[in-house]
Design a protein around this motif. Sequence first.
Motif, PDB file in Angstrom:
ATOM      1  N   GLY A 265     -49.131   7.456  -8.932  1.00 37.11           N
ATOM      2  CA  GLY A 265     -50.376   6.814  -8.537  1.00 37.11           C
ATOM      3  C   GLY A 265     -50.186   5.624  -7.631  1.00 37.11           C
ATOM      4  O   GLY A 265     -51.139   4.905  -7.338  1.00 37.11           O
ATOM      5  N   ARG A 266     -48.938   5.394  -7.188  1.00 35.46           N
ATOM      6  CA  ARG A 266     -48.601   4.259  -6.310  1.00 35.46           C
ATOM      7  C   ARG A 266     -49.127   2.930  -6.863  1.00 35.46           C
ATOM      8  O   ARG A 266     -49.737   2.127  -6.155  1.00 35.46           O
ATOM      9  CB  ARG A 266     -49.123   4.504  -4.893  1.00 35.46           C
ATOM     10  CG  ARG A 266     -48.487   5.712  -4.228  1.00 35.46           C
ATOM     11  CD  ARG A 266     -48.811   5.789  -2.749  1.00 35.46           C
ATOM     12  NE  ARG A 266     -48.112   6.899  -2.123  1.00 35.46           N
ATOM     13  CZ  ARG A 266     -46.863   6.873  -1.660  1.00 35.46           C
ATOM     14  NH1 ARG A 266     -46.171   5.752  -1.774  1.00 35.46           N
ATOM     15  NH2 ARG A 266     -46.308   7.922  -1.104  1.00 35.46           N
ATOM     16  N   VAL A 267     -48.862   2.735  -8.157  1.00 32.72           N
ATOM     17  CA  VAL A 267     -49.361   1.517  -8.805  1.00 32.72           C
ATOM     18  C   VAL A 267     -48.387   0.354  -8.693  1.00 32.72           C
ATOM     19  O   VAL A 267     -48.742  -0.783  -9.004  1.00 32.72           O
ATOM     20  CB  VAL A 267     -49.676   1.788 -10.293  1.00 32.72           C
ATOM     21  CG1 VAL A 267     -50.776   2.823 -10.420  1.00 32.72           C
ATOM     22  CG2 VAL A 267     -48.425   2.242 -11.040  1.00 32.72           C
ATOM     23  N   HIS A 268     -47.148   0.635  -8.257  1.00 36.85           N
ATOM     24  CA  HIS A 268     -46.135  -0.418  -8.196  1.00 36.85           C
ATOM     25  C   HIS A 268     -46.011  -0.942  -6.765  1.00 36.85           C
ATOM     26  O   HIS A 268     -45.875  -0.164  -5.822  1.00 36.85           O
ATOM     27  CB  HIS A 268     -44.780   0.101  -8.665  1.00 36.85           C
ATOM     28  CG  HIS A 268     -44.789   0.621 -10.066  1.00 36.85           C
ATOM     29  ND1 HIS A 268     -45.008  -0.187 -11.154  1.00 36.85           N
ATOM     30  CD2 HIS A 268     -44.618   1.872 -10.554  1.00 36.85           C
ATOM     31  CE1 HIS A 268     -44.974   0.536 -12.259  1.00 36.85           C
ATOM     32  NE2 HIS A 268     -44.744   1.785 -11.915  1.00 36.85           N
ATOM     33  N   THR A 269     -46.057  -2.249  -6.621  1.00 36.10           N
ATOM     34  CA  THR A 269     -45.913  -2.877  -5.316  1.00 36.10           C
ATOM     35  C   THR A 269     -44.509  -3.440  -5.175  1.00 36.10           C
ATOM     36  O   THR A 269     -43.942  -3.992  -6.125  1.00 36.10           O
ATOM     37  CB  THR A 269     -46.944  -4.013  -5.154  1.00 36.10           C
ATOM     38  OG1 THR A 269     -48.260  -3.478  -5.307  1.00 36.10           O
ATOM     39  CG2 THR A 269     -46.828  -4.661  -3.784  1.00 36.10           C
ATOM     40  N   HIS A 270     -43.943  -3.287  -3.987  1.00 39.33           N
ATOM     41  CA  HIS A 270     -42.605  -3.793  -3.711  1.00 39.33           C
ATOM     42  C   HIS A 270     -42.656  -4.631  -2.445  1.00 39.33           C
ATOM     43  O   HIS A 270     -43.262  -4.236  -1.453  1.00 39.33           O
ATOM     44  CB  HIS A 270     -41.635  -2.615  -3.520  1.00 39.33           C
ATOM     45  CG  HIS A 270     -40.192  -2.963  -3.754  1.00 39.33           C
ATOM     46  ND1 HIS A 270     -39.403  -3.549  -2.800  1.00 39.33           N
ATOM     47  CD2 HIS A 270     -39.400  -2.814  -4.837  1.00 39.33           C
ATOM     48  CE1 HIS A 270     -38.185  -3.739  -3.281  1.00 39.33           C
ATOM     49  NE2 HIS A 270     -38.145  -3.307  -4.510  1.00 39.33           N
ATOM     50  N   THR A 271     -42.063  -5.827  -2.490  1.00 38.70           N
ATOM     51  CA  THR A 271     -41.932  -6.646  -1.291  1.00 38.70           C
ATOM     52  C   THR A 271     -40.631  -6.239  -0.605  1.00 38.70           C
ATOM     53  O   THR A 271     -40.052  -5.198  -0.905  1.00 38.70           O
ATOM     54  CB  THR A 271     -41.924  -8.140  -1.641  1.00 38.70           C
ATOM     55  OG1 THR A 271     -40.650  -8.493  -2.206  1.00 38.70           O
ATOM     56  CG2 THR A 271     -43.034  -8.486  -2.618  1.00 38.70           C
ATOM     57  N   LEU A 272     -40.129  -7.066   0.285  1.00 34.00           N
ATOM     58  CA  LEU A 272     -38.865  -6.742   0.925  1.00 34.00           C
ATOM     59  C   LEU A 272     -37.739  -6.672  -0.098  1.00 34.00           C
ATOM     60  O   LEU A 272     -36.751  -5.966   0.116  1.00 34.00           O
ATOM     61  CB  LEU A 272     -38.546  -7.786   2.005  1.00 34.00           C
ATOM     62  CG  LEU A 272     -37.605  -7.375   3.132  1.00 34.00           C
ATOM     63  CD1 LEU A 272     -38.164  -6.202   3.922  1.00 34.00           C
ATOM     64  CD2 LEU A 272     -37.348  -8.558   4.059  1.00 34.00           C
ATOM     65  N   LEU A 285     -43.621 -11.917  -9.451  1.00 36.00           N
ATOM     66  CA  LEU A 285     -42.562 -11.202  -8.757  1.00 36.00           C
ATOM     67  C   LEU A 285     -41.292 -11.308  -9.582  1.00 36.00           C
ATOM     68  O   LEU A 285     -41.007 -12.367 -10.156  1.00 36.00           O
ATOM     69  CB  LEU A 285     -42.342 -11.770  -7.355  1.00 36.00           C
ATOM     70  CG  LEU A 285     -43.536 -11.636  -6.399  1.00 36.00           C
ATOM     71  CD1 LEU A 285     -44.421 -12.888  -6.460  1.00 36.00           C
ATOM     72  CD2 LEU A 285     -43.081 -11.416  -4.972  1.00 36.00           C
ATOM     73  N   PHE A 286     -40.528 -10.233  -9.639  1.00 36.74           N
ATOM     74  CA  PHE A 286     -39.366 -10.244 -10.523  1.00 36.74           C
ATOM     75  C   PHE A 286     -38.327  -9.238 -10.064  1.00 36.74           C
ATOM     76  O   PHE A 286     -38.583  -8.365  -9.236  1.00 36.74           O
ATOM     77  CB  PHE A 286     -39.793  -9.927 -11.961  1.00 36.74           C
ATOM     78  CG  PHE A 286     -40.272  -8.512 -12.169  1.00 36.74           C
ATOM     79  CD1 PHE A 286     -39.429  -7.531 -12.669  1.00 36.74           C
ATOM     80  CD2 PHE A 286     -41.582  -8.152 -11.848  1.00 36.74           C
ATOM     81  CE1 PHE A 286     -39.869  -6.230 -12.846  1.00 36.74           C
ATOM     82  CE2 PHE A 286     -42.032  -6.858 -12.024  1.00 36.74           C
ATOM     83  CZ  PHE A 286     -41.174  -5.893 -12.531  1.00 36.74           C
ATOM     84  N   HIS A 287     -37.147  -9.371 -10.637  1.00 35.59           N
ATOM     85  CA  HIS A 287     -36.065  -8.408 -10.446  1.00 35.59           C
ATOM     86  C   HIS A 287     -35.166  -8.505 -11.663  1.00 35.59           C
ATOM     87  O   HIS A 287     -35.068  -9.559 -12.291  1.00 35.59           O
ATOM     88  CB  HIS A 287     -35.269  -8.711  -9.173  1.00 35.59           C
ATOM     89  CG  HIS A 287     -34.669  -7.505  -8.522  1.00 35.59           C
ATOM     90  ND1 HIS A 287     -33.696  -6.733  -9.121  1.00 35.59           N
ATOM     91  CD2 HIS A 287     -34.918  -6.928  -7.318  1.00 35.59           C
ATOM     92  CE1 HIS A 287     -33.362  -5.740  -8.308  1.00 35.59           C
ATOM     93  NE2 HIS A 287     -34.104  -5.825  -7.202  1.00 35.59           N
ATOM     94  N   MET A 288     -34.523  -7.406 -11.996  1.00 41.30           N
ATOM     95  CA  MET A 288     -33.582  -7.400 -13.104  1.00 41.30           C
ATOM     96  C   MET A 288     -32.240  -6.873 -12.628  1.00 41.30           C
ATOM     97  O   MET A 288     -32.133  -6.293 -11.540  1.00 41.30           O
ATOM     98  CB  MET A 288     -34.095  -6.562 -14.277  1.00 41.30           C
ATOM     99  CG  MET A 288     -34.186  -5.069 -14.004  1.00 41.30           C
ATOM    100  SD  MET A 288     -35.551  -4.610 -12.924  1.00 41.30           S
ATOM    101  CE  MET A 288     -36.914  -4.813 -14.051  1.00 41.30           C
ATOM    102  N   GLY A 289     -31.211  -7.090 -13.428  1.00 38.31           N
ATOM    103  CA  GLY A 289     -29.885  -6.622 -13.050  1.00 38.31           C
ATOM    104  C   GLY A 289     -29.023  -6.368 -14.261  1.00 38.31           C
ATOM    105  O   GLY A 289     -29.292  -6.875 -15.351  1.00 38.31           O
TER     106      GLY A 289
END
Length: 339
Positions: A265-272, A285-289
């Motif tokens: 459903g293209r519900v997730h937004t991604h920046t650069l 805004l977040f990221h995991m590793g």
Amino acid sequence: MTAADRAADAVAAIDAPDVVVAVTRRGVRTVLTGGTAPPPPAGRHALRYELGSLSKTFTVLLLAALAGDGAVGTDDRLTAHLPRPAPPHRTAHRITLRHLATHTSGLPRIPREMVPGALLQPYANGYHGYGTERLLHAFARTRPRPPGTRWHYSNFGLALLGCALARATGTAFPALLTRRVLVPLGLTGTALEPGTTGTDALGHRADGHTPVPAGSMGAFAPAAAVRATPGDLLTFLEAHLDPGATPLAGAVRAVQVPQLRHGAGRVHTHTLTWFRHPAPGGPLLFHMGATFGQQSFIGFHPASGTGVAALATRRGRACRLTSTAYELLYALCGDAAGG
């Protein structure tokens, strides 16, 4: 409930030998630690932790900084910054640096030759000793899907991005990242290689007991080699919360601009470089590793000036780091929105 109370609950919920949860709210910092192992002499807050895929946020910020100076273009073709001979597959020549940063290059997660080893020995570092020439040969043998048509997370792509930036500037990637990102942001506790004994946290397998020594990430350093102290992660987050206070203002703003939507459903937004979710008062805004023995999370909520960093020396879902840290950030967003 105060930010410190919520952070303390998060520390208690994360199951690992060493746990650090750090919060910044409009410049006021709270750093709490815990874990099942005895704390090191210098304290858990003083150690550098392996960031795994959080390294990508540093590499893409480097891309944005170089693009802002005109050293490269975000929409440059990847092959324009790689040595000849060029890959034989036509789709490979359509891949841009933006595609690599946003995981839309059409490349697999890792080179296919690495898949058997990763499946048979999940705790073995297959990246160690995997050099740039081998990476380029793997790219030449890979037939990517048409770039820009689907989102597919790719360490392979970020490794190639780092290679392209290094070749475009004539500077080795570690030195380039240090000069253009780490030094301008004042990240003195951040590096790409293991330090001396006592400076770096020791990771553990899913059982929480078996140690996993640190190792080099080879040509995949741009995708997963950065290690940092909790304090440096807060500084990194504060730069994103207040870009104008940094010498990288344009680049920091550029990496926060939405680029695409993906998922069912293209519900997730991604920046650069960041994952972007709706939250009270505005997006977070977040990221995991994760590495072979550690896990990490950073995220920020510009509307409330809130950032969260969480680190743990255990690899596995039982650690509960990612879900706990995300819930902490979301709760703090709600607290701010509620007054």
